[in-house]
Design a protein around this motif. Sequence first.
Motif, PDB file in Angstrom:
ATOM      1  N   UNK A  55       0.827  -1.209   0.000  1.00  0.00           N
ATOM      2  CA  UNK A  55       0.000   0.000   0.000  1.00  0.00           C
ATOM      3  C   UNK A  55       0.858   1.254   0.000  1.00  0.00           C
ATOM      4  N   UNK A  56       1.944   1.225   0.780  1.00  0.00           N
ATOM      5  CA  UNK A  56       2.764   2.438   0.893  1.00  0.00           C
ATOM      6  C   UNK A  56       3.754   2.600  -0.249  1.00  0.00           C
ATOM      7  N   UNK A  57       4.018   1.509  -1.007  1.00  0.00           N
ATOM      8  CA  UNK A  57       4.933   1.605  -2.151  1.00  0.00           C
ATOM      9  C   UNK A  57       4.260   2.245  -3.356  1.00  0.00           C
ATOM     10  N   UNK A  58       5.059   2.544  -4.356  1.00  0.00           N
ATOM     11  CA  UNK A  58       4.558   3.160  -5.583  1.00  0.00           C
ATOM     12  C   UNK A  58       3.843   2.103  -6.415  1.00  0.00           C
ATOM     13  N   UNK A  59       2.584   2.381  -6.806  1.00  0.00           N
ATOM     14  CA  UNK A  59       1.830   1.458  -7.656  1.00  0.00           C
ATOM     15  C   UNK A  59       2.092   1.844  -9.114  1.00  0.00           C
ATOM     16  N   UNK A  60       2.733   0.963  -9.887  1.00  0.00           N
ATOM     17  CA  UNK A  60       3.031   1.305 -11.293  1.00  0.00           C
ATOM     18  C   UNK A  60       1.765   1.260 -12.133  1.00  0.00           C
ATOM     19  N   UNK A  61       1.888   1.698 -13.359  1.00  0.00           N
ATOM     20  CA  UNK A  61       0.759   1.648 -14.281  1.00  0.00           C
ATOM     21  C   UNK A  61       0.020   2.960 -14.330  1.00  0.00           C
ATOM     22  N   UNK A  62      -1.210   2.881 -14.887  1.00  0.00           N
ATOM     23  CA  UNK A  62      -1.969   4.108 -15.015  1.00  0.00           C
ATOM     24  C   UNK A  62      -3.421   3.842 -15.291  1.00  0.00           C
ATOM     25  N   UNK A  63      -4.033   4.740 -16.048  1.00  0.00           N
ATOM     26  CA  UNK A  63      -5.463   4.664 -16.326  1.00  0.00           C
ATOM     27  C   UNK A  63      -5.695   3.826 -17.577  1.00  0.00           C
ATOM     28  N   UNK A  64      -6.738   4.170 -18.331  1.00  0.00           N
ATOM     29  CA  UNK A  64      -7.086   3.392 -19.511  1.00  0.00           C
ATOM     30  C   UNK A  64      -8.111   2.319 -19.183  1.00  0.00           C
ATOM     31  N   UNK A  65      -8.386   1.478 -20.175  1.00  0.00           N
ATOM     32  CA  UNK A  65      -9.373   0.423 -19.976  1.00  0.00           C
ATOM     33  C   UNK A  65      -8.745  -0.795 -19.312  1.00  0.00           C
ATOM     34  N   UNK A  66      -9.579  -1.535 -18.601  1.00  0.00           N
ATOM     35  CA  UNK A  66      -9.112  -2.770 -17.982  1.00  0.00           C
ATOM     36  C   UNK A  66      -8.859  -3.830 -19.045  1.00  0.00           C
ATOM     37  N   UNK A  67      -7.736  -4.516 -18.919  1.00  0.00           N
ATOM     38  CA  UNK A  67      -7.535  -5.688 -19.767  1.00  0.00           C
ATOM     39  C   UNK A  67      -8.105  -6.905 -19.042  1.00  0.00           C
ATOM     40  N   UNK A  68      -7.916  -8.094 -19.637  1.00  0.00           N
ATOM     41  CA  UNK A  68      -8.520  -9.297 -19.070  1.00  0.00           C
ATOM     42  C   UNK A  68      -8.004  -9.567 -17.661  1.00  0.00           C
ATOM     43  N   UNK A  69      -6.701  -9.391 -17.418  1.00  0.00           N
ATOM     44  CA  UNK A  69      -6.133  -9.667 -16.099  1.00  0.00           C
ATOM     45  C   UNK A  69      -6.695  -8.710 -15.048  1.00  0.00           C
TER      46      UNK A  69
ATOM     47  N   UNK B 129      -7.375  -3.469  13.298  1.00  0.00           N
ATOM     48  CA  UNK B 129      -7.874  -2.095  13.088  1.00  0.00           C
ATOM     49  C   UNK B 129      -6.790  -1.031  13.004  1.00  0.00           C
ATOM     50  N   UNK B 130      -5.644  -1.221  13.688  1.00  0.00           N
ATOM     51  CA  UNK B 130      -4.641  -0.159  13.695  1.00  0.00           C
ATOM     52  C   UNK B 130      -3.980   0.005  12.334  1.00  0.00           C
ATOM     53  N   UNK B 131      -3.474  -1.103  11.804  1.00  0.00           N
ATOM     54  CA  UNK B 131      -2.807  -1.002  10.500  1.00  0.00           C
ATOM     55  C   UNK B 131      -3.829  -0.665   9.415  1.00  0.00           C
ATOM     56  N   UNK B 132      -5.088  -1.093   9.613  1.00  0.00           N
ATOM     57  CA  UNK B 132      -6.121  -0.741   8.635  1.00  0.00           C
ATOM     58  C   UNK B 132      -6.324   0.771   8.599  1.00  0.00           C
ATOM     59  N   UNK B 133      -6.316   1.414   9.766  1.00  0.00           N
ATOM     60  CA  UNK B 133      -6.443   2.879   9.795  1.00  0.00           C
ATOM     61  C   UNK B 133      -5.243   3.526   9.100  1.00  0.00           C
ATOM     62  N   UNK B 134      -4.049   3.011   9.376  1.00  0.00           N
ATOM     63  CA  UNK B 134      -2.839   3.575   8.787  1.00  0.00           C
ATOM     64  C   UNK B 134      -2.876   3.472   7.262  1.00  0.00           C
ATOM     65  N   UNK B 135      -3.292   2.307   6.768  1.00  0.00           N
ATOM     66  CA  UNK B 135      -3.299   2.098   5.323  1.00  0.00           C
ATOM     67  C   UNK B 135      -4.462   2.823   4.659  1.00  0.00           C
ATOM     68  N   UNK B 136      -5.592   2.914   5.359  1.00  0.00           N
ATOM     69  CA  UNK B 136      -6.723   3.686   4.835  1.00  0.00           C
ATOM     70  C   UNK B 136      -6.314   5.144   4.645  1.00  0.00           C
ATOM     71  N   UNK B 137      -5.574   5.664   5.610  1.00  0.00           N
ATOM     72  CA  UNK B 137      -5.083   7.030   5.510  1.00  0.00           C
ATOM     73  C   UNK B 137      -4.093   7.151   4.347  1.00  0.00           C
ATOM     74  N   UNK B 138      -3.253   6.146   4.168  1.00  0.00           N
ATOM     75  CA  UNK B 138      -2.281   6.133   3.072  1.00  0.00           C
ATOM     76  C   UNK B 138      -2.981   6.116   1.713  1.00  0.00           C
ATOM     77  N   UNK B 139      -4.144   5.442   1.649  1.00  0.00           N
ATOM     78  CA  UNK B 139      -4.913   5.349   0.404  1.00  0.00           C
ATOM     79  C   UNK B 139      -5.856   6.531   0.215  1.00  0.00           C
ATOM     80  N   UNK B 140      -5.705   7.548   1.080  1.00  0.00           N
ATOM     81  CA  UNK B 140      -6.535   8.759   1.001  1.00  0.00           C
ATOM     82  C   UNK B 140      -8.007   8.451   1.202  1.00  0.00           C
ATOM     83  N   UNK B 141      -8.287   7.476   2.055  1.00  0.00           N
ATOM     84  CA  UNK B 141      -9.677   7.168   2.375  1.00  0.00           C
ATOM     85  C   UNK B 141     -10.324   8.302   3.154  1.00  0.00           C
ATOM     86  N   UNK B 142     -11.613   8.464   2.981  1.00  0.00           N
ATOM     87  CA  UNK B 142     -12.320   9.554   3.651  1.00  0.00           C
ATOM     88  C   UNK B 142     -12.535   9.208   5.120  1.00  0.00           C
ATOM     89  N   UNK B 143     -12.159  10.119   6.027  1.00  0.00           N
ATOM     90  CA  UNK B 143     -12.332   9.891   7.444  1.00  0.00           C
ATOM     91  C   UNK B 143     -11.497   8.723   7.938  1.00  0.00           C
TER      92      UNK B 143
END
Length: 880
Positions: free
Chosen positions: A627-641, A710-724
């Motif tokens: 979650x905290x690492x850089x996610x490669x790739x981008x937008x566009x349409x979904x392929x089969x995978x 719950x603790x790491x879930x809060x940390x990662x939710x915050x990392x993913x810019x989750x609301x609240x």
Amino acid sequence: MSDDGYDHTAVERRWQDRWDEADAYRTPDDAEDPTYVLGMYPYPSGQLHMGHVRNYTITDAYARFRRMCGDDVLHPMGWDAFGLPAENAAKERDSNPRDWTFDCIDTMRGQMESMGFGYDWDREVTTCVPEYYRWNQWLFSRFHDAGLVERDESEVNWCPSCETVLADEQVEGEAELCWRCDTPVEQRELDQWFLKITEYADELLDDIDRLEGWPDSVRQMQRNWIGRQEGTRLPFRVDAPDGERTVEAFTTRADTAFGATFFALAPDHEISRAVAERDEGVRRFVEEEADPDGDEPNGVATDLTATNPVTGEDLPVFVADFVLSDVGTGALMGVPGHDERDHAFAEKLGIDIVPVVAPSAEDVPDVSESAYTEDGVVVDSGDYSGLTSEDAREAITADTEGAEATTQYRLRDWGISRQRYWGTPIPVVHCDDCGPVLVPEEDLPVELPEFINTTGNPLDAAEEWKATTCPDCGGDATRETDTMDTFVDSSWYFLRYVSPDLADAPFDTGRANDWMPVDHYVGGDEHAVMHLLYARFFTKVLADEEGLEHREPFENLLAQGMVRLDGSKMSKSKGNVVSPQEIVESYGADTARLFIMQAAQPERAFDWTDEGVRSTRAFLDRLYEDVTGEIPGGAGERDAAAAYVADETDAVVDIARREYDDLTFNTAVREAQELARTVRGYVEFADAPHRATVERALRAVVKLLAPVAPHIAEELWDELDGEGMVVDAAWPEPEGDTSDADARRRLVENTREDVRDIVEVAGIEDPTRIDVVVTPAWKHRALEIAIESDAPNVISEIMGVDEIREQGDAAASYGQDLQAEREALTRALAPEHEHEALERAAWLLEREFDAEVRVLTADEADDDTVRKAEPGRPAIDIAE
């Protein structure tokens, strides 16, 4: 981030502080969609053990899940704070029970907070404070007014040296010595207070069938404890030492009366005691040898006889330790031919064994080796011979003078008197003129005096406290020095949580009616026939007397399994205890919680292992990195995978919701973990991962794990810019249709397994191409017919369809297969959906075998390969 992964100490402290600041677990008084989740409150011993951690992780995970589903959740915690251990600890330390108890509570509350348990601490209940136990006293008075309290003599364990009553567990060894001074313990009759639970015996028993959310084992234990039996009281004339007397014996098998060959009395029956005074052998048995808890029945002959009221025959009288004075009448007629216990006793003492009930009149059983215990036809029983057992029971009961049909219970009234300090004082004063008098409500609570470290009951030594005046006549009186059984505290504490600060009643009836019954109650099944039965009793009385709308306290009960180490239950005495605090410090609370919840279903025992803990922590470290690492790739349409990852996200979200609802957390957690692994594999495989698909899947994983970690879930939710905060987030929902998810997943997993098997069996070291061939449509049609048909043989129905019949021998052969496997047939995806699902999953095979993967329709493959394909099981062709 620590060297070994995320810094659990900093993360957990940060989010515990944030929850406190946000008052995240406050429960509204008026709930629109109430869910009441409760773990059995603990005795404050000073340290949490792993059994506590498992219990409270279960309730915490479910409470968090229901909160994410939009419910108003009541998830409180309190302390079963009265009891003998605190009093003993105070005596040993020359302290007082209150200080010791509150020190323990402070320690355990801190440990619970470090585990991240989401309690509304504003609702905390502590049973040893006057603000709580005044309501024990108030309820005692209400029960008294309802005719449900009585005072009677009862036998207790008495230590003459310590001058106090001992609990059974304080009487040690076969010599029955006081645990503190090794003085032989005596039996004394003392006046005791009882709650008349037997008044509710029938309702308590009958309503067990309605407790569909309780384990069958617990329900059966309660049935056995109440022990209702329909039978007959038969009057036997016994030539007792003081003259002939009538002694009633209860039996459920009056039809076996002609088979009675002895009469037995309990060792403490008054006739047994009278015989013991003149017969040394009987005295020795009664005082030294009788063992009601022994594995085998034992007894001694007397010189008495008892006259069978049905046959007029005289029977020898024995004193037997399997006859109990508090069960039935303390006497029984022995019928060894039709009762296994009586049979064992008769064999041991050389008593006749006679059959009088048989499967039929012509088939009299041989009872020399074992008793025949079934109903049947009565034989060798005078005028009753030839009757069925049921008819014979009715006739013998009606014909025998003094006999009476009756109902008997094993359940006895609940003795609540304890000669202890650290408990609720019973609100009664004793007046020489008025007798026992209730303390008026306006004078409640009767508070405990200062603790006196004495050999006897500290309340007996509190002379100033004991001296009072009679509420009725105003004369001198003495306070009751008995305190209440601590099971009184736990019989209604779940009601106090709905309004813990209420000053003029034990609970707010309106709020209780909104919240009750407890939706999910979690604790050990060792409480099956004490706490749980008493709580049911109190709830029924409060429904009758105080307007409570619900007559059962707990809708669903989960008896959690034990936590073991090296195959044995964790125990200080065995030296195999794992400290929760040490695990929290070394690995983090979330690691302990997640390992416990993934190890087994909550009701099953499981073994704590260091390897399991380390593996769980490694998973959390990898998830943190993902979650905290850089996610490669981008937008566009979904392929089969990417579409496969999206499908899996939908399926896992749907499955996890069902599993959490069923409290099968281990399955829900495994699904979330597998989704995390799938996402990681996809990111590693794809040249340009679809960012939105990956982020959605990771958000789903974080939410699905939030109830358990719950603790790491809060940390990662915050990392993913989750609301609240994630504790307030909504449970994720599928984006697509998941109705075919199970069939799709079976298809993909079966296909992967088939490829692995072929590669292994054929010895293919380096496959270059894998062709997956989807089944032709006619086989799907044949399968559908076979599943839906009611015909004994489906082959003719299948061959009656033109498109199938045209396939000739192939269709006939497949029809025979369907007929042979008919009971095991399951629906499969439609051909076009099979092809789509396999195309989306092809990357899994490509990644695993580093080979080109083609998903082909039946029209695109050769006939030999197509012939092997079946619905849900495509044909596989592998090239080296």
